[in-house]
Scaffold this active site. Structure first.
Site, PDB file in Angstrom:
ATOM      1  N   ASP A  25     -18.626   7.063  12.737  1.00 39.68           N
ATOM      2  CA  ASP A  25     -19.240   6.855  11.431  1.00 39.68           C
ATOM      3  C   ASP A  25     -19.832   8.163  10.926  1.00 39.68           C
ATOM      4  O   ASP A  25     -20.680   8.757  11.600  1.00 39.68           O
ATOM      5  CB  ASP A  25     -20.321   5.774  11.548  1.00 39.68           C
ATOM      6  CG  ASP A  25     -20.778   5.291  10.182  1.00 39.68           C
ATOM      7  OD1 ASP A  25     -21.043   6.147   9.300  1.00 39.68           O
ATOM      8  OD2 ASP A  25     -20.865   4.073   9.988  1.00 39.68           O
TER       9      ASP A  25
ATOM     10  N   ASP B 149       0.818  -1.201   0.000  1.00 41.03           N
ATOM     11  CA  ASP B 149       0.000   0.000   0.000  1.00 41.03           C
ATOM     12  C   ASP B 149       0.862   1.265   0.000  1.00 41.03           C
ATOM     13  O   ASP B 149       0.381   2.366  -0.200  1.00 41.03           O
ATOM     14  CB  ASP B 149      -0.894  -0.012   1.256  1.00 41.03           C
ATOM     15  CG  ASP B 149      -2.173   0.760   1.049  1.00 41.03           C
ATOM     16  OD1 ASP B 149      -2.603   0.918  -0.104  1.00 41.03           O
ATOM     17  OD2 ASP B 149      -2.750   1.225   2.059  1.00 41.03           O
TER      18      ASP B 149
ATOM     19  N   GLY C 169     -12.112   7.431   3.892  1.00 40.61           N
ATOM     20  CA  GLY C 169     -12.828   6.272   4.417  1.00 40.61           C
ATOM     21  C   GLY C 169     -12.731   6.337   5.919  1.00 40.61           C
ATOM     22  O   GLY C 169     -12.580   7.426   6.486  1.00 40.61           O
ATOM     23  N   ASN C 170     -12.788   5.179   6.547  1.00 43.24           N
ATOM     24  CA  ASN C 170     -12.585   5.168   8.000  1.00 43.24           C
ATOM     25  C   ASN C 170     -11.188   5.702   8.316  1.00 43.24           C
ATOM     26  O   ASN C 170     -10.995   6.527   9.197  1.00 43.24           O
ATOM     27  CB  ASN C 170     -12.795   3.747   8.498  1.00 43.24           C
ATOM     28  CG  ASN C 170     -13.277   3.768   9.915  1.00 43.24           C
ATOM     29  OD1 ASN C 170     -13.612   4.819  10.458  1.00 43.24           O
ATOM     30  ND2 ASN C 170     -13.299   2.608  10.545  1.00 43.24           N
ATOM     31  N   GLY C 171     -10.198   5.234   7.549  1.00 46.53           N
ATOM     32  CA  GLY C 171      -8.889   5.895   7.511  1.00 46.53           C
ATOM     33  C   GLY C 171      -8.966   6.910   6.382  1.00 46.53           C
ATOM     34  O   GLY C 171      -9.670   6.670   5.400  1.00 46.53           O
TER      35      GLY C 171
ATOM     36  N   GLU D 108     -17.176   9.137  -1.278  1.00 48.64           N
ATOM     37  CA  GLU D 108     -18.146   8.737  -2.296  1.00 48.64           C
ATOM     38  C   GLU D 108     -19.586   9.028  -1.888  1.00 48.64           C
ATOM     39  O   GLU D 108     -20.475   9.052  -2.731  1.00 48.64           O
ATOM     40  CB  GLU D 108     -17.999   7.226  -2.580  1.00 48.64           C
ATOM     41  CG  GLU D 108     -16.707   6.881  -3.293  1.00 48.64           C
ATOM     42  CD  GLU D 108     -16.396   5.396  -3.305  1.00 48.64           C
ATOM     43  OE1 GLU D 108     -17.332   4.570  -3.293  1.00 48.64           O
ATOM     44  OE2 GLU D 108     -15.188   5.046  -3.294  1.00 48.64           O
ATOM     45  N   ASN D 109     -19.796   9.214  -0.574  1.00 48.67           N
ATOM     46  CA  ASN D 109     -21.186   9.301  -0.096  1.00 48.67           C
ATOM     47  C   ASN D 109     -21.575  10.531   0.709  1.00 48.67           C
ATOM     48  O   ASN D 109     -22.744  10.890   0.734  1.00 48.67           O
ATOM     49  CB  ASN D 109     -21.500   8.081   0.792  1.00 48.67           C
ATOM     50  CG  ASN D 109     -21.454   6.791   0.019  1.00 48.67           C
ATOM     51  OD1 ASN D 109     -22.292   6.574  -0.842  1.00 48.67           O
ATOM     52  ND2 ASN D 109     -20.466   5.961   0.298  1.00 48.67           N
TER      53      ASN D 109
ATOM     54  N   GLU E   6      -9.753  -1.064  -4.687  1.00 48.48           N
ATOM     55  CA  GLU E   6      -8.438  -1.549  -4.259  1.00 48.48           C
ATOM     56  C   GLU E   6      -8.233  -3.029  -4.574  1.00 48.48           C
ATOM     57  O   GLU E   6      -7.145  -3.430  -4.985  1.00 48.48           O
ATOM     58  CB  GLU E   6      -8.253  -1.272  -2.754  1.00 48.48           C
ATOM     59  CG  GLU E   6      -8.047   0.208  -2.467  1.00 48.48           C
ATOM     60  CD  GLU E   6      -8.316   0.605  -1.035  1.00 48.48           C
ATOM     61  OE1 GLU E   6      -9.478   0.441  -0.582  1.00 48.48           O
ATOM     62  OE2 GLU E   6      -7.395   1.082  -0.358  1.00 48.48           O
TER      63      GLU E   6
ATOM     64  N   GLY F  92     -15.459   5.490   1.335  1.00 53.90           N
ATOM     65  CA  GLY F  92     -16.802   5.563   1.958  1.00 53.90           C
ATOM     66  C   GLY F  92     -17.355   6.972   2.132  1.00 53.90           C
ATOM     67  O   GLY F  92     -18.467   7.273   1.679  1.00 53.90           O
TER      68      GLY F  92
HETATM   69  P1  AMP Z   1     -14.275   2.820   3.934  1.00 51.71           P
HETATM   70  O1  AMP Z   1     -13.173   2.771   4.946  1.00 51.71           O
HETATM   71  O2  AMP Z   1     -13.861   3.390   2.618  1.00 51.71           O
HETATM   72  O3  AMP Z   1     -15.070   1.546   3.813  1.00 51.71           O
HETATM   73  O4  AMP Z   1     -15.318   3.923   4.517  1.00 51.71           O
HETATM   74  C1  AMP Z   1     -16.049   3.654   5.669  1.00 51.71           C
HETATM   75  C2  AMP Z   1     -16.716   4.921   6.158  1.00 51.71           C
HETATM   76  O5  AMP Z   1     -17.452   5.539   5.098  1.00 51.71           O
HETATM   77  C3  AMP Z   1     -17.746   4.644   7.241  1.00 51.71           C
HETATM   78  O6  AMP Z   1     -17.161   4.670   8.498  1.00 51.71           O
HETATM   79  C4  AMP Z   1     -18.712   5.776   7.081  1.00 51.71           C
HETATM   80  O7  AMP Z   1     -18.283   6.822   7.923  1.00 51.71           O
HETATM   81  C5  AMP Z   1     -18.557   6.248   5.651  1.00 51.71           C
HETATM   82  N1  AMP Z   1     -19.756   5.983   4.835  1.00 51.71           N
HETATM   83  C6  AMP Z   1     -20.091   4.831   4.236  1.00 51.71           C
HETATM   84  N2  AMP Z   1     -21.285   4.973   3.607  1.00 51.71           N
HETATM   85  C7  AMP Z   1     -21.694   6.238   3.818  1.00 51.71           C
HETATM   86  C8  AMP Z   1     -22.841   7.009   3.443  1.00 51.71           C
HETATM   87  N3  AMP Z   1     -23.803   6.477   2.702  1.00 51.71           N
HETATM   88  N4  AMP Z   1     -22.904   8.301   3.868  1.00 51.71           N
HETATM   89  C9  AMP Z   1     -21.925   8.839   4.607  1.00 51.71           C
HETATM   90  N5  AMP Z   1     -20.821   8.171   4.994  1.00 51.71           N
HETATM   91  C10 AMP Z   1     -20.702   6.896   4.604  1.00 51.71           C
END
Ligand code: AMP
Length: 263
Positions: free
Chosen positions: A147, A15, A74-76, A198-199, A249, A195
């Site tokens: 979250d 990574d 994302g979470n990270g 994208e959202n 990924e 996460g």
């Molecule tokens: P990842 O590490 O890329 O899987 O991202 C995870 C994080 O994305 C989660 O902890 C959420 O905080 C955020 N997430 C996922 N789906 C959504 C959504 N629909 N709206 C807002 N945040 C989201």
């Protein structure tokens, strides 16, 4: 794996590899040089597999030799400045703790906070490490959740700590966008991925607010319209293009592994 599946090759896709193009001024910390020489204390950066994928997607969309900033949220979470397809700066460091505020990680802080917290709370090294990695970030500021969906909901209902969490979160991303644009001498493309990227509409809007000076004309209507796949979030006349690009990924790891096997 090597013991269990003896007749199959093992491939490691790192990574950090995408950041091997960082120059010394980008990866060295201003600490005694022997710490780098003897212990390899330096910035490595992470999310490189994701950045490699996004960089290739951007190339398909608008061509090569561009100045691109990718926000992997994302979470990270981290940011990367990609100039002509190469990582020239990234926010995570020796470990993923440096850089942006994350779900539970603090990101950039004055290193002296660590010593002060250890003294004030009488903590050991591993306890303070855990506090900064697992109890900080969105969770630490909101006191509620790591979250962004919970934070977004509470903020839209007027919860002050949730609003503060979103404000700090986007402030830090905006700060890196400014810094990395300066390092690259401008910007052609800004990408949100993972996460949150994208959202989380509210975060994206807050990050892009006031970036017109960079040439970003952000479309709030487009940003608020949920679409699957790649989505352009900037207006047609925007000098700098803003995209949401879902990261892949696993696909990238498979592609790299295939390339190694075919060598
Ligand atoms: P990842 O590490 O890329 O899987 O991202 C995870 C994080 O994305 C989660 O902890 C959420 O905080 C955020 N997430 C996922 N789906 C959504 C959504 N629909 N709206 C807002 N945040 C989201």
């Amino acid at each position: 794996c090597m013991e269990l599946i003896k007749d199959k090759p093992n491939i490691a896709v790192f990574d950090t590899a995408f950041h091997s193009t960082l120059s010394p001024e980008a990866f060295l910390y201003a600490i005694p040089y022997e710490d780098y020489e003897e212990f390899k204390i330096r910035k490595y950066g992470f999310h490189g597999i994701s950045y490699m994928y996004i960089s290739q997607e951007v190339e398909k969309l608008i061509g090569e030799n561009k100045k691109v900033i990718v926000c992997h949220l994302g979470n990270g979470a981290s940011v990367c400045a990609i100039k002509n397809g190469k990582s020239i700066a990234t926010s995570m460091g020796l470990t993923p703790l440096e850089g942006l505020m994350m779900g539970t990680r603090c990101g950039d802080i004055d290193p002296s906070c660590v010593f002060q917290i250890m003294k004030d709370r009488n903590l050991t090294v591993s306890e303070v490490e855990e506090r900064l990695n697992k109890k900080s970030g969105m969770l630490g500021i909101s006191g509620m959740s790591s979250d962004s969906r919970d934070i977004e909901k509470a903020a839209s209902e007027g919860n002050e700590r949730a609003i503060l969490t979103e404000d700090i979160y986007s402030y830090k991303i905006k700060k890196y966008i400014g810094a990395y644009s300066a390092l690259m001498g401008g910007l052609d493309v800004l990408v949100f991925t993972a996460g949150i990227g994208e959202n989380a509409f509210r975060i994206r809007e807050k990050v892009c607010e006031g970036l017109e000076y960079l040439g970003i004309e952000f479309s709030i209507d487009e940003n608020n319209t949920r679409k699957s796949g790649i989505q352009e979030l900037s207006k047609a006349n925007s000098k700098v293009k803003v995209f949401k690009i879902p990261t892949q990924e696993e696909y990238m790891i498979a592609k790299e592994a295939k390339a190694i096997l075919e060598k």
